[in-house]
Write a protein that holds these residues in place. Structure first.
Motif, PDB file in Angstrom:
ATOM      1  N   ARG A   1      39.581 -10.207 -11.038  1.00  0.00           N
ATOM      2  CA  ARG A   1      38.804 -10.651 -12.189  1.00  0.00           C
ATOM      3  C   ARG A   1      37.408 -10.043 -12.122  1.00  0.00           C
ATOM      4  NH1 ARG A   1      40.904 -14.740 -15.137  1.00  0.00           N
ATOM      5  NH2 ARG A   1      42.677 -15.831 -14.256  1.00  0.00           N
ATOM      6  N   TYR A   2      36.821  -9.902 -13.313  1.00  0.00           N
ATOM      7  CA  TYR A   2      35.462  -9.418 -13.336  1.00  0.00           C
ATOM      8  C   TYR A   2      34.530 -10.400 -12.619  1.00  0.00           C
ATOM      9  CZ  TYR A   2      36.534  -5.879 -16.853  1.00  0.00           C
ATOM     10  OH  TYR A   2      37.027  -4.811 -17.525  1.00  0.00           O
TER      11      TYR A   2
ATOM     12  N   GLN B   1      39.018 -10.264 -17.318  1.00  0.00           N
ATOM     13  CA  GLN B   1      39.848  -9.081 -17.198  1.00  0.00           C
ATOM     14  C   GLN B   1      41.310  -9.454 -17.129  1.00  0.00           C
ATOM     15  OE1 GLN B   1      39.374  -6.880 -13.564  1.00  0.00           O
ATOM     16  NE2 GLN B   1      40.159  -4.985 -14.430  1.00  0.00           N
TER      17      GLN B   1
ATOM     18  N   PHE C   1      35.449  -2.498 -24.063  1.00  0.00           N
ATOM     19  CA  PHE C   1      36.553  -3.392 -23.777  1.00  0.00           C
ATOM     20  C   PHE C   1      37.140  -3.898 -25.083  1.00  0.00           C
ATOM     21  CE2 PHE C   1      32.799  -6.028 -24.004  1.00  0.00           C
ATOM     22  CZ  PHE C   1      33.206  -7.145 -24.718  1.00  0.00           C
TER      23      PHE C   1
ATOM     24  N   ASN D   1      44.907  -8.971 -15.820  1.00  0.00           N
ATOM     25  CA  ASN D   1      45.440  -8.347 -14.600  1.00  0.00           C
ATOM     26  C   ASN D   1      46.941  -8.432 -14.541  1.00  0.00           C
ATOM     27  OD1 ASN D   1      45.857 -11.067 -13.998  1.00  0.00           O
ATOM     28  ND2 ASN D   1      44.160 -11.152 -12.523  1.00  0.00           N
TER      29      ASN D   1
ATOM     30  N   VAL E   1      40.672  -7.380 -22.016  1.00  0.00           N
ATOM     31  CA  VAL E   1      40.227  -8.706 -21.592  1.00  0.00           C
ATOM     32  C   VAL E   1      40.980  -9.780 -22.357  1.00  0.00           C
ATOM     33  CG1 VAL E   1      37.939  -7.912 -20.883  1.00  0.00           C
ATOM     34  CG2 VAL E   1      38.294  -8.707 -23.238  1.00  0.00           C
TER      35      VAL E   1
ATOM     36  N   GLY F   1      38.729  -1.237 -21.193  1.00  0.00           N
ATOM     37  CA  GLY F   1      39.208  -2.386 -20.445  1.00  0.00           C
ATOM     38  C   GLY F   1      39.817  -3.415 -21.378  1.00  0.00           C
TER      39      GLY F   1
END
Length: 257
Positions: free
Chosen positions: A4-5, A255, A34, A257, A225, A223
Motif C-alpha cells: 500500500r502507498y 493502491q 493515477f 494490489n 487506486v 497507478g
C-alpha cells in the motif's frame, strides 16, 4: 507483491484532488498520474441507453464476452469529448467501487498484482483456468460498493478506469459483496467533471455524471487506486441518496494490489 502507498503518498493523492479545480483538470489531462478503478454495468453504459443512445457497435456489444478488455469503440473514437452518463437507480446502480482486492486474485497470476490479473485477465478472472472455468474467481467479491449520489460527487476531478459489464452487477448486503461474473463490453477511461441531480427520471434516479473521455492505452502506466472510503449503502434502498451534496469528504485512495 506491491505494498500500500505510504501515508505521505496518500496525502499527496488527497491534496491533488482537493487542490485542483475542475477547470484545471479540463485543461490538463495529465495533471495526476493515477486512476480510480471502478466497474460499470448496463445501467450506465449500454446500447440504446439515454442520454447518448449509443449503438451496438459503439459499445462493443457484437464482441462482448467474459474477459473482454478492448476499449469501447465510441470511447476510443471520441477521446476528449464531454458527454453525460446516467448512473442507474437506487438499488439498481450503474457504478461500483472496489475497496479491496481478494487474495485469490493475487494468487491467480500471471502477475503478483491482483487488479492487474483481473485486467489482463488471468485464469479464472476472464480467461480459462485449468478446469476451463473463466469466472470461478469472480463471485462473492467483498466490498463491491454501489455508488449513489454522494459517492459519485466525491469522484469529481478524478480520472477513472473502468471495466464495463454487458449486464447487471448483482450486490448482496450484510455483508456487502458483488458478483462480477458475466460478459464484458470492454474498458473505458474518463475524467469526472461534474455530478448533477436528475430531474427527468424517476424519484429513484441517480445523478447524471458529466465526463471527459480519455484514452485507455494512454493511461496504461498510471497507478491504479481503489476508492476505499466510498459510502457504504445499508441496503438496496437505504440511504435514498439521489441528490448530490454541495460538499463531500475527500476520497481516500489506496493502491490496488
Amino acid at each position: 507483491m506491491l505494498k500500500r502507498y505510504s501515508v505521505y503518498t496518500l496525502l499527496v493523492f488527497i491534496l491533488l484532488g482537493s487542490c485542483m479545480t475542475s477547470s484545471e483538470n479540463d485543461n490538463d489531462p495529465d495533471s495526476n498520474d493515477f486512476v480510480v478503478f471502478l466497474v460499470i454495468d448496463e445501467n450506465s453504459i449500454d446500447n440504446g441507453n439515454e442520454p447518448n443512445d449509443l449503438t451496438d457497435m459503439d459499445v462493443n456489444d457484437q464482441i462482448a464476452r467474459i474477459g473482454q478488455r478492448e476499449q469501447l469503440k465510441y470511447f476510443k473514437e471520441n477521446v476528449g469529448k464531454t458527454i453525460e452518463l446516467y448512473s442507474g437507480e437506487v438499488g439498481d446502480e450503474g457504478w461500483f467501487a472496489l475497496k479491496t482486492i481478494p487474495n485469490r486474485w493475487v494468487n491467480a497470476g500471471p502477475t503478483e498484482n491482483g487488479l492487474q490479473n483481473y485486467l489482463v485477465p488471468g485464469p479464472g478472472l476472464g480467461s480459462p483456468n485449468i478446469d476451463d472455468d473463466r469466472e470461478v474467481l469472480l463471485d462473492e467479491i467483498p466490498d463491491v460498493t454501489p455508488l449513489r449520489a454522494t459517492g459519485l460527487k466525491m469522484l469529481v476531478g478524478y480520472k477513472v478506469l473502468a471495466v464495463v459489464y454487458d449486464s447487471d452487477i448483482s450486490i448482496n448486503y450484510s455483508p456487502l459483496e458483488g458478483n462480477l461474473q458475466g460478459a464484458n463490453l470492454g474498458m473505458v477511461a474518463f475524467e469526472v467533471l461534474s455530478v448533477r441531480e436528475r430531474t427527468d427520471g424517476s424519484d429513484s434516479s441517480l445523478p447524471a455524471v458529466s465526463i471527459r473521455i480519455l484514452d485507455v492505452p494512454a493511461l496504461s502506466n498510471f497507478g491504479k487506486v481503489l476508492f476505499s472510503n466510498a459510502p457504504v449503502p445499508q441496503s438496496s434502498s437505504e440511504p435514498f441518496d439521489v441528490v448530490p451534496p454541495s460538499s463531500t469528504t475527500i476520497p481516500v485512495l489506496v493502491q490496488a494490489n
